[in-house]
Design a protein around this motif. Structure first.
Motif, PDB file in Angstrom:
ATOM      1  N   THR A 134     -13.560  55.062 -47.990  1.00  0.00           N
ATOM      2  CA  THR A 134     -12.446  54.832 -47.707  1.00  0.00           C
ATOM      3  C   THR A 134     -11.798  53.583 -48.593  1.00  0.00           C
ATOM      4  OG1 THR A 134     -13.289  53.152 -46.067  1.00  0.00           O
ATOM      5  CG2 THR A 134     -12.966  55.177 -45.272  1.00  0.00           C
ATOM      6  N   PRO A 135     -10.660  53.141 -48.398  1.00  0.00           N
ATOM      7  CA  PRO A 135     -10.062  51.988 -49.083  1.00  0.00           C
ATOM      8  C   PRO A 135     -10.800  50.780 -49.054  1.00  0.00           C
ATOM      9  CG  PRO A 135      -8.019  52.963 -48.076  1.00  0.00           C
ATOM     10  CD  PRO A 135      -9.371  53.703 -47.629  1.00  0.00           C
ATOM     11  N   SER A 136     -11.346  50.340 -47.824  1.00  0.00           N
ATOM     12  CA  SER A 136     -12.111  49.301 -47.707  1.00  0.00           C
ATOM     13  C   SER A 136     -13.511  49.405 -47.994  1.00  0.00           C
ATOM     14  CB  SER A 136     -12.270  48.909 -46.267  1.00  0.00           C
ATOM     15  OG  SER A 136     -12.860  49.645 -45.337  1.00  0.00           O
ATOM     16  N   ALA A 137     -14.094  50.524 -47.965  1.00  0.00           N
ATOM     17  CA  ALA A 137     -15.567  51.006 -48.460  1.00  0.00           C
ATOM     18  C   ALA A 137     -15.568  50.877 -50.196  1.00  0.00           C
ATOM     19  CB  ALA A 137     -16.042  52.352 -48.118  1.00  0.00           C
ATOM     20  N   ARG A 252      -5.463  61.112 -51.967  1.00  0.00           N
ATOM     21  CA  ARG A 252      -4.349  61.779 -51.829  1.00  0.00           C
ATOM     22  C   ARG A 252      -4.310  62.851 -50.826  1.00  0.00           C
ATOM     23  NH1 ARG A 252      -1.596  62.670 -57.698  1.00  0.00           N
ATOM     24  NH2 ARG A 252      -0.480  60.513 -58.054  1.00  0.00           N
ATOM     25  N   LYS A 253      -5.620  63.582 -50.685  1.00  0.00           N
ATOM     26  CA  LYS A 253      -5.702  64.555 -49.792  1.00  0.00           C
ATOM     27  C   LYS A 253      -6.236  64.125 -48.486  1.00  0.00           C
ATOM     28  CE  LYS A 253      -8.715  69.137 -49.627  1.00  0.00           C
ATOM     29  NZ  LYS A 253      -9.516  69.825 -49.946  1.00  0.00           N
ATOM     30  N   HIS A 254      -6.889  63.086 -48.198  1.00  0.00           N
ATOM     31  CA  HIS A 254      -7.607  62.902 -46.839  1.00  0.00           C
ATOM     32  C   HIS A 254      -7.046  61.572 -46.548  1.00  0.00           C
ATOM     33  CE1 HIS A 254     -10.069  66.221 -47.244  1.00  0.00           C
ATOM     34  NE2 HIS A 254     -10.534  65.805 -48.174  1.00  0.00           N
ATOM     35  N   TYR A 255      -6.294  60.578 -47.309  1.00  0.00           N
ATOM     36  CA  TYR A 255      -6.076  59.166 -46.785  1.00  0.00           C
ATOM     37  C   TYR A 255      -4.686  58.809 -47.057  1.00  0.00           C
ATOM     38  CZ  TYR A 255     -11.314  58.489 -46.464  1.00  0.00           C
ATOM     39  OH  TYR A 255     -12.565  58.573 -46.031  1.00  0.00           O
ATOM     40  N   LYS A 256      -3.944  59.480 -47.765  1.00  0.00           N
ATOM     41  CA  LYS A 256      -2.756  58.958 -48.178  1.00  0.00           C
ATOM     42  C   LYS A 256      -1.748  58.786 -46.880  1.00  0.00           C
ATOM     43  CE  LYS A 256       1.225  59.854 -50.940  1.00  0.00           C
ATOM     44  NZ  LYS A 256       2.072  60.793 -51.941  1.00  0.00           N
ATOM     45  N   ARG A 257      -1.881  59.798 -45.897  1.00  0.00           N
ATOM     46  CA  ARG A 257      -1.104  59.683 -44.799  1.00  0.00           C
ATOM     47  C   ARG A 257      -1.365  58.797 -43.838  1.00  0.00           C
ATOM     48  NH1 ARG A 257      -4.347  63.905 -44.921  1.00  0.00           N
ATOM     49  NH2 ARG A 257      -5.547  64.499 -42.937  1.00  0.00           N
ATOM     50  N   ASN A 258      -2.549  58.128 -43.840  1.00  0.00           N
ATOM     51  CA  ASN A 258      -3.250  57.142 -42.851  1.00  0.00           C
ATOM     52  C   ASN A 258      -2.753  55.636 -43.353  1.00  0.00           C
ATOM     53  OD1 ASN A 258      -4.107  59.372 -41.545  1.00  0.00           O
ATOM     54  ND2 ASN A 258      -6.063  59.357 -42.503  1.00  0.00           N
ATOM     55  N   TYR A 259      -2.459  55.383 -44.437  1.00  0.00           N
ATOM     56  CA  TYR A 259      -2.361  54.172 -44.978  1.00  0.00           C
ATOM     57  C   TYR A 259      -0.759  53.783 -45.325  1.00  0.00           C
ATOM     58  CZ  TYR A 259      -7.288  53.601 -44.913  1.00  0.00           C
ATOM     59  OH  TYR A 259      -8.627  53.721 -44.495  1.00  0.00           O
ATOM     60  N   SER A 260      -0.586  52.693 -45.442  1.00  0.00           N
ATOM     61  CA  SER A 260       0.772  52.072 -45.929  1.00  0.00           C
ATOM     62  C   SER A 260       0.858  52.151 -47.376  1.00  0.00           C
ATOM     63  CB  SER A 260       0.916  50.774 -45.669  1.00  0.00           C
ATOM     64  OG  SER A 260       0.163  49.948 -46.081  1.00  0.00           O
ATOM     65  N   ASN A 264      -1.952  52.385 -50.386  1.00  0.00           N
ATOM     66  CA  ASN A 264      -2.084  53.407 -51.339  1.00  0.00           C
ATOM     67  C   ASN A 264      -1.665  53.092 -52.628  1.00  0.00           C
ATOM     68  OD1 ASN A 264      -2.551  55.401 -49.255  1.00  0.00           O
ATOM     69  ND2 ASN A 264      -0.324  55.665 -48.934  1.00  0.00           N
ATOM     70  N   ALA A 265      -0.672  52.093 -52.989  1.00  0.00           N
ATOM     71  CA  ALA A 265      -0.391  51.648 -54.379  1.00  0.00           C
ATOM     72  C   ALA A 265      -1.576  50.884 -54.972  1.00  0.00           C
ATOM     73  CB  ALA A 265       0.741  50.666 -54.371  1.00  0.00           C
ATOM     74  N   ALA A 266      -2.335  50.112 -53.811  1.00  0.00           N
ATOM     75  CA  ALA A 266      -3.388  49.349 -54.554  1.00  0.00           C
ATOM     76  C   ALA A 266      -4.439  50.156 -54.787  1.00  0.00           C
ATOM     77  CB  ALA A 266      -3.790  48.311 -53.482  1.00  0.00           C
ATOM     78  N   VAL A 267      -4.555  51.307 -54.164  1.00  0.00           N
ATOM     79  CA  VAL A 267      -5.793  52.004 -54.292  1.00  0.00           C
ATOM     80  C   VAL A 267      -5.390  52.643 -55.981  1.00  0.00           C
ATOM     81  CG1 VAL A 267      -6.814  54.456 -53.671  1.00  0.00           C
ATOM     82  CG2 VAL A 267      -6.325  52.712 -52.171  1.00  0.00           C
ATOM     83  N   TYR A 268      -4.258  53.161 -56.114  1.00  0.00           N
ATOM     84  CA  TYR A 268      -3.964  53.930 -57.269  1.00  0.00           C
ATOM     85  C   TYR A 268      -4.108  52.897 -58.494  1.00  0.00           C
ATOM     86  CZ  TYR A 268      -2.047  57.426 -54.239  1.00  0.00           C
ATOM     87  OH  TYR A 268      -1.751  58.507 -53.161  1.00  0.00           O
TER      88      TYR A 268
END
Length: 298
Positions: A134-137, A252-260, A264-268
Motif C-alpha cells: 500500500t502507499p503507506s507500507a 494503477r491496477k489495485h490502488y489508484k481508484r482508492n486514493y486521491s 497517486n502523484a506522490a506514489v508515481y
C-alpha cells in the motif's frame, strides 16, 4: 496427479540442475510432475536438462517471454491438483512437498501457501512473508522506518518483520520463488497477469487470490534455500526498469481508484525518484557478466 511443479529457467543451467536434483530427491507419498520452461537460454541449459532429467516436461521457447508468461505456459499444461511455482535457484528439502501438501489438504480454505525461505547464509528471505505494498507500507519501507522500528507493526506493514518467522500466519503475499496454489483457486481467479514481465506478478496474484476470498498462509514447518544473485554486480537496465515498472503497474491496477490525485502523484514521483537513484547506484557497481537467477523475476 497431486502436484505440478513449474520451473522457469533463463541461463541458470547449474542452478537449475541442482534444483532438479533436490526435487527428485524428495521423499513423499504424493505424485508430482515437473514442467520446466526455458526462456531461450544462451547457455546449454536445454541440452543439459534433457540429458540429465529426461523425465522433465520441457518447453524450449524461442524468445524470452518473461517470468509470468512462461509460468502460465506450464500452468496450462499442468495436471496436478496443486500448482507450485518454484524458482530455478532454489533447493527444496526432502520433506518439503509432503509437508506442504499435507497442510493444503488439511486446510481447504487456503488458496495458496508458502514455506520458510532462507538465503545461503541461513538468514530469512524476507520476501516469503509480506503485506501488500500500500502507499503507506511502501513509504515506511522505502524510507527506512521499518529498519528503525523493526518491532512496530505500523512501520512494518510490508515485510512483517515483527512476526516470528518460525510461526505460521495468515499473510497477504508470498514470494514466487515458492508458491503453492490450489487448482480450484486458479480456476476462480485466473493465472498470472502477463503485463508483469519479471517482477510483481506474485504480489498481484496474491492480491487477486485474497480478493476472491481465499486465505494465504506462511507455513514454516519446512524450508527451502534461495540462491539470490549477488547485489554487488551491475544489473542490465531492463531489470531495473521492469522492477520499477511493476510498482507502477500494481498501484494503477489495485490502488489508484482508492486514493486521491495527490497520493497517486506522490506514489508515481516516489517510484521515479527511486528508479533514478537505483540507476545511479547500479552504474557504480562492477559489470555483471551475465543475467542470473534474480533476472527471471523472482
Amino acid at each position: 496427479m497431486d502436484l505440478s511443479i513449474i520451473i522457469v529457467n533463463y541461463n541458470t543451467r547449474r542452478l537449475t540442475l541442482d534444483c532438479l536434483h533436490s526435487v527428485y530427491a524428495s521423499v513423499t507419498g504424493y505424485t508430482y510432475e515437473v514442467r520446466l520452461i526455458d526462456n531461450n537460454s544462451s547457455d546449454d541449459s536445454v541440452s543439459s536438462i534433457r540429458n540429465e532429467f529426461p523425465q522433465v516436461d520441457l518447453i524450449a521457447n524461442q524468445e524470452n517471454v518473461g517470468f509470468s508468461r512462461a509460468n502460465n505456459q506450464g500452468i496450462r499444461l499442468a495436471q496436478g491438483q496443486y500448482i507450485l511455482l518454484l524458482n530455478s535457484d532454489t533447493i527444496v528439502e526432502p520433506d518439503t512437498f509432503q509437508i506442504m501438501l499435507d497442510y493444503m489438504n488439511g486446510h481447504p480454505e487456503v488458496g495458496a501457501a508458502g514455506c520458510k525461505v532462507v538465503l545461503p547464509d541461513g538468514s530469512l528471505d524476507k520476501a516469503c512473508k509480506r503485506g501488500f505494498p500500500t502507499p503507506s507500507a511502501s513509504f515506511y519501507y522505502a524510507f527506512g522506518f521499518s529498519k528503525l522500528f523493526p518491532d512496530r507493526p505500523r512501520f512494518n506493514q510490508y515485510q512483517l518483520g515483527y512476526l516470528n518467522p518460525d510461526e505460521e500466519y495468515e499473510i497477504d503475499c508470498l514470494v514466487g520463488a515458492f508458491m503453492m496454489v490450489r487448482r480450484k483457486t486458479i480456476e476462480e481467479v485466473g493465472m498470472l497477469d502477463e503485463e508483469f514481465f519479471m517482477y510483481g506478478e506474485d504480489v498481484d496474484w496474491c492480491y487477486r487470490i485474497k480478493e476472491a476470498g481465499w486465505k494465504i498462509y506462511y507455513y514454516p514447518r519446512t524450508k527451502i534455500i534461495h540462491y539470490k544473485g549477488a547485489s554487488s554486480r551491475r544489473k542490465p537496465y531492463k531489470i531495473i526498469y521492469e522492477f520499477h515498472r511493476a510498482m507502477i503497474l500494481f498501484h494503477r491496477k489495485h490502488y489508484k481508484r482508492n486514493y486521491s490525485f495527490l497520493t497517486n502523484a506522490a506514489v508515481y514521483i516516489g517510484v521515479a525518484v527511486k528508479f533514478g537513484l537505483a540507476l545511479l547506484k547500479n552504474k557504480a557497481l562492477p559489470v555483471k557478466k551475465s543475467l542470473n537467477q534474480t533476472d527471471v523475476g523472482a
